[in-house]
Write a protein that holds these residues in place. Structure first.
Motif, PDB file in Angstrom:
ATOM      1  N   ALA A 153      34.851  46.165  19.469  1.00 54.23           N
ATOM      2  CA  ALA A 153      33.516  46.219  20.047  1.00 54.23           C
ATOM      3  C   ALA A 153      32.583  46.743  18.970  1.00 54.23           C
ATOM      4  CB  ALA A 153      33.502  47.138  21.268  1.00 54.23           C
ATOM      5  N   ALA A 154      31.301  46.610  19.230  1.00 56.08           N
ATOM      6  CA  ALA A 154      30.329  47.131  18.276  1.00 56.08           C
ATOM      7  C   ALA A 154      30.569  48.627  18.102  1.00 56.08           C
ATOM      8  CB  ALA A 154      28.924  46.868  18.779  1.00 56.08           C
ATOM      9  N   CYS A 155      30.564  49.078  16.868  1.00 57.52           N
ATOM     10  CA  CYS A 155      30.843  50.480  16.556  1.00 57.52           C
ATOM     11  C   CYS A 155      29.828  51.386  17.257  1.00 57.52           C
ATOM     12  CB  CYS A 155      30.786  50.673  15.043  1.00 57.52           C
ATOM     13  SG  CYS A 155      30.795  52.388  14.536  1.00 57.52           S
ATOM     14  N   ALA A 156      30.337  52.435  17.896  1.00 58.58           N
ATOM     15  CA  ALA A 156      29.459  53.316  18.669  1.00 58.58           C
ATOM     16  C   ALA A 156      28.607  54.187  17.749  1.00 58.58           C
ATOM     17  CB  ALA A 156      30.303  54.205  19.587  1.00 58.58           C
ATOM     18  N   THR A 157      29.098  54.473  16.568  1.00 57.70           N
ATOM     19  CA  THR A 157      28.357  55.359  15.660  1.00 57.70           C
ATOM     20  C   THR A 157      27.133  54.653  15.080  1.00 57.70           C
ATOM     21  OG1 THR A 157      30.456  56.379  15.100  1.00 57.70           O
ATOM     22  CG2 THR A 157      28.601  56.851  13.634  1.00 57.70           C
ATOM     23  N   CYS A 158      27.317  53.420  14.651  1.00 54.67           N
ATOM     24  CA  CYS A 158      26.233  52.727  13.945  1.00 54.67           C
ATOM     25  C   CYS A 158      25.629  51.608  14.780  1.00 54.67           C
ATOM     26  CB  CYS A 158      26.740  52.163  12.622  1.00 54.67           C
ATOM     27  SG  CYS A 158      28.018  50.903  12.826  1.00 54.67           S
ATOM     28  N   GLY A 159      26.125  51.428  15.984  1.00 56.00           N
ATOM     29  CA  GLY A 159      25.581  50.371  16.836  1.00 56.00           C
ATOM     30  C   GLY A 159      25.920  48.978  16.344  1.00 56.00           C
ATOM     31  N   GLY A 160      26.903  48.889  15.459  1.00 55.19           N
ATOM     32  CA  GLY A 160      27.339  47.575  14.998  1.00 55.19           C
ATOM     33  C   GLY A 160      26.704  47.135  13.688  1.00 55.19           C
ATOM     34  N   SER A 161      25.789  47.941  13.172  1.00 49.40           N
ATOM     35  CA  SER A 161      25.134  47.527  11.923  1.00 49.40           C
ATOM     36  C   SER A 161      26.037  47.748  10.715  1.00 49.40           C
ATOM     37  CB  SER A 161      23.830  48.293  11.735  1.00 49.40           C
ATOM     38  OG  SER A 161      24.099  49.625  11.321  1.00 49.40           O
ATOM     39  N   THR A 202      22.045  40.745   4.617  1.00 42.01           N
ATOM     40  CA  THR A 202      21.770  42.167   4.377  1.00 42.01           C
ATOM     41  C   THR A 202      22.973  42.800   3.676  1.00 42.01           C
ATOM     42  OG1 THR A 202      22.618  42.677   6.563  1.00 42.01           O
ATOM     43  CG2 THR A 202      20.232  42.479   6.346  1.00 42.01           C
ATOM     44  N   LYS A 203      22.706  43.895   3.025  1.00 47.00           N
ATOM     45  CA  LYS A 203      23.777  44.623   2.349  1.00 47.00           C
ATOM     46  C   LYS A 203      23.749  46.080   2.784  1.00 47.00           C
ATOM     47  CE  LYS A 203      25.394  44.668  -1.707  1.00 47.00           C
ATOM     48  NZ  LYS A 203      25.467  44.843  -3.178  1.00 47.00           N
ATOM     49  N   ILE A 204      24.942  46.644   2.922  1.00 44.37           N
ATOM     50  CA  ILE A 204      25.032  48.046   3.343  1.00 44.37           C
ATOM     51  C   ILE A 204      25.235  48.912   2.106  1.00 44.37           C
ATOM     52  CG2 ILE A 204      26.483  49.669   4.602  1.00 44.37           C
ATOM     53  CD1 ILE A 204      26.973  47.044   6.450  1.00 44.37           C
ATOM     54  N   THR A 205      24.332  49.847   1.917  1.00 43.59           N
ATOM     55  CA  THR A 205      24.462  50.729   0.750  1.00 43.59           C
ATOM     56  C   THR A 205      25.240  51.989   1.123  1.00 43.59           C
ATOM     57  OG1 THR A 205      22.233  51.471   1.293  1.00 43.59           O
ATOM     58  CG2 THR A 205      22.458  49.934  -0.539  1.00 43.59           C
ATOM     59  N   ASP A 206      25.017  52.507   2.356  1.00 40.44           N
ATOM     60  CA  ASP A 206      25.754  53.677   2.846  1.00 40.44           C
ATOM     61  C   ASP A 206      26.569  53.259   4.055  1.00 40.44           C
ATOM     62  OD1 ASP A 206      24.978  55.972   1.247  1.00 40.44           O
ATOM     63  OD2 ASP A 206      22.952  55.579   2.009  1.00 40.44           O
ATOM     64  N   PRO A 207      27.873  52.994   3.862  1.00 36.72           N
ATOM     65  CA  PRO A 207      28.651  52.506   5.002  1.00 36.72           C
ATOM     66  C   PRO A 207      28.814  53.583   6.079  1.00 36.72           C
ATOM     67  CG  PRO A 207      29.858  52.288   2.916  1.00 36.72           C
ATOM     68  CD  PRO A 207      28.658  53.122   2.644  1.00 36.72           C
ATOM     69  N   CYS A 208      28.905  53.120   7.308  1.00 36.66           N
ATOM     70  CA  CYS A 208      29.142  54.011   8.450  1.00 36.66           C
ATOM     71  C   CYS A 208      30.525  54.636   8.303  1.00 36.66           C
ATOM     72  CB  CYS A 208      29.052  53.189   9.729  1.00 36.66           C
ATOM     73  SG  CYS A 208      29.783  53.956  11.162  1.00 36.66           S
ATOM     74  N   PRO A 209      30.639  55.967   8.497  1.00 35.06           N
ATOM     75  CA  PRO A 209      31.942  56.618   8.299  1.00 35.06           C
ATOM     76  C   PRO A 209      32.965  56.264   9.382  1.00 35.06           C
ATOM     77  CG  PRO A 209      30.315  58.193   9.099  1.00 35.06           C
ATOM     78  CD  PRO A 209      29.569  56.915   8.841  1.00 35.06           C
ATOM     79  N   THR A 210      32.504  55.805  10.535  1.00 30.34           N
ATOM     80  CA  THR A 210      33.444  55.497  11.624  1.00 30.34           C
ATOM     81  C   THR A 210      34.108  54.135  11.426  1.00 30.34           C
ATOM     82  OG1 THR A 210      32.012  56.745  13.105  1.00 30.34           O
ATOM     83  CG2 THR A 210      33.672  55.347  14.139  1.00 30.34           C
ATOM     84  N   CYS A 211      33.307  53.160  11.104  1.00 32.13           N
ATOM     85  CA  CYS A 211      33.840  51.797  11.017  1.00 32.13           C
ATOM     86  C   CYS A 211      33.961  51.319   9.573  1.00 32.13           C
ATOM     87  CB  CYS A 211      32.965  50.842  11.814  1.00 32.13           C
ATOM     88  SG  CYS A 211      31.296  50.678  11.142  1.00 32.13           S
ATOM     89  N   PHE A 212      33.633  52.169   8.629  1.00 27.54           N
ATOM     90  CA  PHE A 212      33.702  51.840   7.200  1.00 27.54           C
ATOM     91  C   PHE A 212      32.870  50.605   6.853  1.00 27.54           C
ATOM     92  CE2 PHE A 212      37.701  53.806   8.542  1.00 27.54           C
ATOM     93  CZ  PHE A 212      37.582  55.008   7.871  1.00 27.54           C
ATOM     94  N   GLY A 213      31.772  50.471   7.558  1.00 25.73           N
ATOM     95  CA  GLY A 213      30.842  49.396   7.202  1.00 25.73           C
ATOM     96  C   GLY A 213      31.099  48.073   7.886  1.00 25.73           C
ATOM     97  N   THR A 214      32.173  48.000   8.671  1.00 30.94           N
ATOM     98  CA  THR A 214      32.467  46.718   9.306  1.00 30.94           C
ATOM     99  C   THR A 214      31.601  46.489  10.548  1.00 30.94           C
ATOM    100  OG1 THR A 214      34.183  47.708  10.663  1.00 30.94           O
ATOM    101  CG2 THR A 214      34.871  46.755   8.553  1.00 30.94           C
ATOM    102  N   GLY A 215      31.113  47.567  11.145  1.00 28.53           N
ATOM    103  CA  GLY A 215      30.318  47.438  12.367  1.00 28.53           C
ATOM    104  C   GLY A 215      31.162  47.237  13.603  1.00 28.53           C
TER     105      GLY A 215
END
Ligand SMILES: [Zn+2]
Ligand SMILES: [Zn+2]
Length: 367
Positions: A153-161, A202-215
């Motif tokens: 599911a969409a990552c709860a920390t980053c909302g899927g971004s 788009t490109k992720i410069t600071d990945p989300c720590p929960t999903c490691f940038g996958t969203g």
């Protein structure tokens, strides 16, 4: 001239038996030799082969057409990601160029038409399955309940971004946010997914720590399901659109709820029919009786005819399981009970019965 379907399917160099870098002279020589060999006048039955040879030379013999042909073959093999580049073998069949390229070709003049590369194409989410345990009554009456489903599911920390909260993905510098790159060299303007952002733009410069940038996060969620009345053990119920989320705006998959129904202490089920085994005494079976039998609603009064054998099944119409607007029946199986202990009075009565029953029921078995 427009590229033709057969350009993808036929290796004209192979038809003429020459190398891809053959000179014009070599091509003409090869063509003349084959044309002579397979000319229908000299060689009846070789029409097809002759046509092939003529078609090949028609294209390869014209330097401009040959250039276009080479380009189409190159793009077809490398750009579309299938076919065997360099092998000269095209083992796929296409009816239309746009089928082959998934609409990625653009008209050379249509510079304003934007297409998204296949990497970012909408993708339907996967179908999921969940198990649901129901009591006998719940299965019969239907129930609204919820099931736990584990899925992406969409990552709860980053909302899927995929970006760390507080940061936002930046516009991809390579494709300028379009997600595709144009390759304008050659005959066609071909859009390929941007390798830098994989078509996202788009490109992720600071990945989300929960999903490691996958969203995406593997999460358990509860899905409310409405179980219709009358479901049976092992039945699969489809809950549309409650499977895994789709990607890039694609639709969600479906959720399949597999029902597991607990047995009932008294009732059984046979499709829409409700079954029950009812003990009766020997006098009831022999003389006939009206007995009271439990059912799903009010108890049923059932007439047991005189002389009913053990194992006999009596049907009470319409007192089974309701499903789809109709009801099954209640099937009552008679079990004639033999007492394990007898009171004095009972013993005397049974002995009297024995005396009054001189014939043997096994007479037909005696030798
Ligand atoms: Zn995240
Ligand atoms: Zn990009």
């Amino acid at each position: 001239m427009a590229p033709q379907r057969e350009w993808f399917e036929t290796d004209y160099y192979k038809v003429l038996g020459v190398a891809q870098d053959a000179s014009e002279k070599e091509l003409t020589r090869a063509y003349r030799k084959l044309a002579k060999q397979f000319h229908p006048d000299a060689n009846p039955g070789a029409e097809e082969r002759f046509k092939e040879i003529s078609a090949a030379y028609d294209v390869l013999g014209d330097p401009q057409k040959r250039k276009e042909y080479d380009e189409v073959r190159r793009v077809g093999a490398a750009g579309a990601g299938f076919g065997q580049a360099g092998q000269g073998g095209f083992n796929f069949k296409v009816d239309d160029l746009s089928d082959l390229f998934g609409g990625r070709f653009r008209q050379p003049s249509g510079g304003t038409r934007r297409r998204t590369g296949t990497a970012a194409a909408p993708r339907r989410g996967a179908d999921l399955e969940a198990e649901l345990h129901l009591s006998f009554e719940e299965a019969i009456e239907g129930v609204v309940t919820s099931v736990n489903v584990r899925s992406n599911a969409a990552c709860a920390t980053c909302g899927g971004s995929g970006a760390k909260p507080g940061t936002t993905p930046v516009v991809c510098p390579r494709c300028g946010g379009r997600g595709v790159l144009d390759d304008n060299q050659g005959l066609f303007s071909l859009s390929a997914p941007c390798p830098e952002c994989h078509g996202r733009g788009t490109k992720i410069t600071d990945p989300c720590p929960t999903c490691f940038g996958t969203g995406v996060q593997r999460r358990e969620r509860q899905v409310k399901v409405r179980i219709p009345p009358g479901v049976d053990d092992g039945q699969r119920i489809k809950v549309k659109g409650r499977g895994e989320a789709g990607a890039n705006g694609g639709p969600a998959g479906d959720l399949f709820v597999v029902v597991s129904v607990a047995p009932h202490p008294v009732f059984g089920r046979h499709g829409k029919d409700l079954t029950i085994t009812v003990p009766v005494t020997f006098p009831e079976a022999a003389l006939g009786a009206t007995i009271t039998v439990p059912s799903l609603g009010k108890p049923v009064h059932l007439k047991v005819p005189p002389g009913t054998k053990t194992g006999k099944t009596l049907r009470v119409r319409g007192r089974g399981i309701e499903h789809g607007g109709t009801s099954g029946d209640l099937l009552v199986t008679i079990d004639v009970v033999v007492p394990t202990t007898l009171s004095d009075a009972q013993r005397k009565a049974v002995e009297a019965l024995a005396k009054a029953s001189p014939g043997s029921p096994r007479a037909h078995l005696e030798l």
